[in-house]
Scaffold this active site. Structure first.
Site, mmCIF file in Angstrom:
data_model
loop_
_atom_site.group_PDB
_atom_site.id
_atom_site.type_symbol
_atom_site.label_atom_id
_atom_site.label_comp_id
_atom_site.label_asym_id
_atom_site.label_seq_id
_atom_site.Cartn_x
_atom_site.Cartn_y
_atom_site.Cartn_z
ATOM 1 N N CYS A 45 -2.044 32.501 33.454
ATOM 2 C CA CYS A 45 -0.853 32.590 32.523
ATOM 3 C C CYS A 45 -1.353 32.916 31.232
ATOM 4 C CB CYS A 45 -0.147 31.212 32.639
ATOM 5 S SG CYS A 45 0.445 30.792 34.096
HETATM 6 C C1 BEZ Z 1 -2.936 30.544 36.618
HETATM 7 O O1 BEZ Z 1 -2.206 30.711 35.690
HETATM 8 O O2 BEZ Z 1 -4.221 30.634 36.375
HETATM 9 C C2 BEZ Z 1 -2.572 29.610 37.750
HETATM 10 C C3 BEZ Z 1 -1.369 28.747 37.951
HETATM 11 C C4 BEZ Z 1 -1.284 28.100 38.930
HETATM 12 C C5 BEZ Z 1 -1.669 28.306 40.002
HETATM 13 C C6 BEZ Z 1 -3.102 29.168 40.170
HETATM 14 C C7 BEZ Z 1 -3.253 29.846 38.992
#
Ligand code: BEZ
Length: 211
Positions: A45
């Site tokens: 994100c």
């Molecule tokens: C991420 O944004 O890195 C992420 C968020 C939830 C699960 C896996 C990765």
């Protein structure tokens, strides 16, 4: 609620990093891209928010307003902003909804319980100035989205709204287009006086209109 292409999207008001946002007011006269993030302080994100902040001028050129969402509280969003600026080299320059009560996530079906009970998947909604849903894409949490692809689809939508063309596989702005099959050759001659290349009666390639 299942949102389908062509539906008028539901309105909402929710807190954001730039104050309360009412979707219909925020998007008045513009296209909107609404996209969800599973959680604050997560690596994928963080990279996505940096990428979208860098692409903001490209969205603006196309009259598209950007609106992110994450299901964490506002205070977390504000703390996360510092990490985004530090690691991505660009400040968050668009509102991020703080959907801790899941109001918007539930309304838009962004939580897929068989993937995760509480976190949103990576949903994308492209909404046109008439508040119609024009594109949805759903990615899993572990895969960062390709926002160049989303810009490409917006280019196609805006072009095909104005002209009797569709865009072929892997089309990008400037490439040849397809004359819509519903247009007769007689009418096509009026719209495309420069002519076209007919590969089949239903497959007529034409220079991109307006180029
Ligand atoms: C991420 O944004 O890195 C992420 C968020 C939830 C699960 C896996 C990765």
């Amino acid at each position: 609620m299942t949102l389908r292409l062509g539906d008028i999207v539901p309105n909402f008001t929710q807190e954001s990093t730039e104050g309360p946002i009412n979707l219909y007011d925020y998007g008045a006269g513009s296209w909107v891209i609404l996209f969800s993030h599973p959680k604050d302080f997560t690596p994928v994100c963080t990279t996505e928010l940096g990428a979208v902040a860098r692409l903001k001028p490209e969205f603006e050129k196309r009259n598209v307003k950007v609106l992110g969402l994450s299901v964490d509280p506002l205070k977390d969003h504000h703390a996360w902003k510092g990490d985004i600026a530090e690691t991505q080299g660009v400040a968050l320059n668009f509102p991020l909804l703080a959907d801790a009560d899941r109001k918007v996530s539930d309304l838009y079906g962004m939580i897929h319980p068989n993937a995760n009970d509480t976190l949103t998947v990576r949903s994308v909604f492209v909404i046109d100035p008439n508040k119609k849903l024009r594109l949805t894409i759903t990615y899993p949490a572990s895969t960062g989205r390709n926002f160049d692809e989303i810009l490409r689809v917006i280019d196609s939508l805006q072009l095909t709204d104005k002209n009797k063309v569709a865009t072929p596989v892997n089309w990008k702005d400037g490439d040849d287009c397809i004359i819509v099959p519903s247009l007769s050759n007689e009418d096509a001659k009026k719209l495309f006086p420069q002519g076209w290349k007919e590969l089949k009666p239903y497959l007529r390639m034409v220079k991109q209109p307006g180029r």
